[in-house]
Motif scaffolding. Structure first.
Motif, short mmCIF file in Angstrom:
data_model
loop_
_atom_site.label_atom_id
_atom_site.label_comp_id
_atom_site.label_asym_id
_atom_site.label_seq_id
_atom_site.Cartn_x
_atom_site.Cartn_y
_atom_site.Cartn_z
N VAL A 1 31.23 44.74 51.96
CA VAL A 1 30.57 45.21 50.75
C VAL A 1 31.61 46.04 50.01
O VAL A 1 32.21 46.95 50.60
CB VAL A 1 29.32 46.06 51.06
N ALA A 2 31.84 45.71 48.75
CA ALA A 2 32.87 46.39 47.96
C ALA A 2 32.25 47.05 46.73
O ALA A 2 31.43 46.44 46.05
CB ALA A 2 33.94 45.39 47.53
N VAL A 3 32.64 48.29 46.50
CA VAL A 3 32.28 49.02 45.29
C VAL A 3 33.52 49.00 44.42
O VAL A 3 34.57 49.51 44.82
CB VAL A 3 31.87 50.47 45.63
N VAL A 4 33.42 48.37 43.25
CA VAL A 4 34.59 48.20 42.39
C VAL A 4 34.28 48.59 40.95
O VAL A 4 33.13 48.53 40.51
CB VAL A 4 35.13 46.75 42.43
N HIS A 5 35.31 49.00 40.24
CA HIS A 5 35.20 49.28 38.81
C HIS A 5 36.56 49.07 38.17
O HIS A 5 37.58 48.93 38.85
CB HIS A 5 34.68 50.70 38.55
N CYS A 6 36.57 49.04 36.85
CA CYS A 6 37.83 48.95 36.13
C CYS A 6 38.50 50.32 36.17
O CYS A 6 37.82 51.34 36.03
CB CYS A 6 37.59 48.55 34.68
N ARG A 7 39.79 50.34 36.39
CA ARG A 7 40.51 51.62 36.40
C ARG A 7 40.52 52.16 34.97
O ARG A 7 40.88 51.46 34.03
CB ARG A 7 41.93 51.43 36.90
N ALA A 8 40.09 53.41 34.82
CA ALA A 8 40.01 54.03 33.50
C ALA A 8 40.67 55.40 33.56
O ALA A 8 40.57 56.10 34.57
CB ALA A 8 38.57 54.16 33.06
#
Length: 186
Positions: A89-96
């Protein structure tokens, strides 16, 4: 102390050959036991021990970061669907550089062939929902996270003002979400 009844008998003395043969016999018994599996042993059990969990850094996620890199903010692994193979299970987001980028939560399975990248098999939180994740973890077969959100479109995206605990569990061929009570102030 009792006196000896007589001289020591030759067959009661231990020699190094006795210890070596005993150690060899015990080693053979233990080694043979490790190779034998019970009749009801699942073929998946030994497969799961050999197969590594999918690496979330190698996966391609179904959202657009407009040229920014995808960042894996959290991960947990386990055999969530009880098929004998680990999922991640991966929690991901765009680097900001600033603000709170929307987060996605995905379940990854092994790629279609050895060496191929992992594949997304379920989306638990879609980045289009503009949510953030905290308190993420895996307990047994249950995925747990606190999902932060916004009460309206006018709420600044830096400052989520709603919070809800979620759990997801595999049942009947899919992941089911169970939301907790909504807490209105973060």
């Amino acid at each position: 102390m009792q006196p000896s009844a007589g001289p020591a008998l030759p067959h009661t003395r231990t020699r190094s050959v006795h210890w070596i043969s005993t150690a060899a016999l015990l080693g053979a018994i233990i080694g043979g036991g490790a190779l034998v599996q019970p009749a009801d042993a699942s073929p998946h059990a030994s497969q799961a021990a050999v197969q590594a969990a999918p690496d979330p850094a190698r996966a391609t996620y179904p959202f657009d970061c407009a040229g920014a890199p995808v960042e894996v903010a959290g991960r947990a692994t386990g055999d969530l669907d009880q098929d004998g193979r680990p999922e991640t299970v991966a929690v991901v987001h765009c680097r900001a550089e600033a603000g709170t980028p929307p987060t996605g939560v995905y379940v990854l399975a092994a790629g279609a062939s050895p060496g191929s990248p992992p594949r997304v098999v379920a989306t638990l939180v879609d980045p289009a929902e503009e949510r953030s994740i905290t308190g993420f973890g895996l307990q047994g077969g249950t995925i747990r996270a606190t999902v932060l959100g916004y009460s309206s479109d006018t709420t600044p995206r830096c400052c989520p003002d709603q919070k809800r605990a979620y759990t997801w569990r595999w049942r009947a061929g899919r992941y089911y979400a169970t939301p907790g009570a909504l807490a209105n102030s973060v």
